[in-house]
Write a protein that holds these residues in place. Structure first.
Motif, PDB file in Angstrom:
ATOM      1  N   LEU A 295       5.935   5.759  -4.178  1.00 26.83           N
ATOM      2  CA  LEU A 295       4.697   6.497  -3.957  1.00 26.83           C
ATOM      3  C   LEU A 295       3.507   5.559  -3.783  1.00 26.83           C
ATOM      4  CD1 LEU A 295       5.273   9.417  -6.466  1.00 26.83           C
ATOM      5  CD2 LEU A 295       5.088   9.618  -3.977  1.00 26.83           C
ATOM      6  N   LEU A 296       3.542   4.405  -4.442  1.00 22.94           N
ATOM      7  CA  LEU A 296       2.484   3.422  -4.248  1.00 22.94           C
ATOM      8  C   LEU A 296       2.438   2.968  -2.791  1.00 22.94           C
ATOM      9  CD1 LEU A 296       0.304   1.431  -5.162  1.00 22.94           C
ATOM     10  CD2 LEU A 296       2.143  -0.107  -5.911  1.00 22.94           C
ATOM     11  N   ALA A 297       3.601   2.726  -2.205  1.00 23.61           N
ATOM     12  CA  ALA A 297       3.655   2.305  -0.802  1.00 23.61           C
ATOM     13  C   ALA A 297       3.085   3.388   0.109  1.00 23.61           C
ATOM     14  CB  ALA A 297       5.094   1.984  -0.412  1.00 23.61           C
ATOM     15  N   VAL A 298       3.423   4.641  -0.182  1.00 23.81           N
ATOM     16  CA  VAL A 298       2.898   5.753   0.627  1.00 23.81           C
ATOM     17  C   VAL A 298       1.386   5.864   0.449  1.00 23.81           C
ATOM     18  CG1 VAL A 298       2.974   8.250   1.004  1.00 23.81           C
ATOM     19  CG2 VAL A 298       5.084   7.007   0.499  1.00 23.81           C
ATOM     20  N   LEU A 299       0.925   5.728  -0.798  1.00 18.22           N
ATOM     21  CA  LEU A 299      -0.514   5.830  -1.063  1.00 18.22           C
ATOM     22  C   LEU A 299      -1.289   4.748  -0.316  1.00 18.22           C
ATOM     23  CD1 LEU A 299      -2.940   7.037  -2.569  1.00 18.22           C
ATOM     24  CD2 LEU A 299      -2.432   5.449  -4.449  1.00 18.22           C
TER      25      LEU A 299
END
Length: 317
Positions: free
Chosen positions: A171-175
């Protein structure tokens, strides 16, 4: 001692003789907090709606790892050894533990953000093997848009997460990708256990304009520590978990986890009736709720715009 008691409890519960018409569904979660508890309850209620009722023809076993990955692995091995009809791991760490422990027992995971990244399945449409389930991949682009709508001058999002949770890393990568599109930057602050959450939140003060918490079980289990920092520092706190809004977050756009559990339970029923889990596509949970907390907004020094208040599905005063 607690790990030993968990193992003994699971052994006793699973080893009791079952009636010929009784099925056993073993459920485990990495930790207990409102969202995961709601998912568990949704699974049980979906089973009941399909005619599988505890005390009649269903043995429903539940174990929490209490936030300890080693305990999660222990529970997974215990369940695998006792061979229930279906194992339902809730959360990415529990799912990884269970999938690593059995290649034969049907597994239906839930509340897993990135099943591919967590290496639970190789293909969402045709998972193969003994595994399928439900993803709760957050609508991160909508989260960024919501934060900007509430705080038009925001420049930096503080991401509070457990760097050891695979779902949170995904999710960090998506954010980061979605924030860049919106002209925002992301500051990370990690806590690997619940006792570190308040300190990790404090590390964002003066560096970020808002705190954003994903569906991270470690952080959400200790949410109150982060909320205390947010209120003290007038640093608005948003989450991807709607159940966290009543605990002090400003707003969340996400899933009703009871409904996620019911959708998962419907897949479990299909498996109990003879379908091969590997032939059932992994689905992303349906439905999003916008929950807001006016009191939390006030305590964190902001006013929610009427455009947000007007479309909220639930408002906490």
């Amino acid at each position: 001692m607690r790990s030993l008691l968990i193992a003994l409890a699971a052994t006793v519960a699973l080893s009791l003789p079952a009636r010929a018409d009784e099925v056993t569904v073993a459920v485990t979660a990495i930790v207990e907090h409102p969202a995961l508890d709601a998912a568990r309850d949704g699974v049980k209620d979906a089973l009941a709606a399909a005619g599988y009722k505890e005390g009649e023809n269903l043995k429903f076993i539940y174990e929490s790892a209490q936030g300890n990955p080693a305990t999660a692995a222990q529970i997974a091995r215990q369940f695998a050894g006792e061979a229930p009809n279906v194992i339902v791991p809730i959360s990415t760490p529990s799912a990884q533990a269970v999938v690593s422990s059995t290649r034969d027992i049907p597994v239906v995971f839930t509340a897993v953000s990135d099943p591919l990244g967590a290496q639970l399945v190789k293909d969402m449409e045709k998972p193969g093997g003994n595994v399928t389930g439900l993803s709760d991949l957050s609508p991160v682009a909508e989260h960024v848009a919501l934060i900007k709508e509430i705080l038009p001058n925001v420049k930096t999002i503080g991401f509070l997460y457990n760097s050891g949770e695979a779902n949170s890393v995904s999710l960090l990568a998506v954010l980061k990708e979605e924030a860049e599109k919106a002209g925002l930057s992301v500051i990370e602050s990690a806590a690997t256990k619940s006792a570190e959450v308040q300190g990790a939140a404090r590390a964002l003060v003066g560096r970020a304009d808002v705190i954003y918490i994903p569906t991270d079980n470690t952080i959400i289990s200790a949410l109150e520590g982060a909320v205390a920092v947010a209120e003290e520092s007038k640093l608005p706190l948003f989450t991807a978990d709607t159940d966290s809004v009543s605990r002090g977050a400003v707003a969340a756009l996400g899933f009703n986890y009871y409904d996620v559990g019911k959708q998962t339970g419907e897949v479990v029923v299909r498996v109990l009736k003879g379908e091969n889990p590997g032939d059932i596509a992994v689905k992303v949970a349906a439905g999003t709720d916008l929950v807001i907390n006016k009191g939390a907004a006030t305590r964190m020094g902001i006013t929610l715009p009427e455009s947000v208040v007007g479309r909220a599905t639930r408002t906490i005063e």
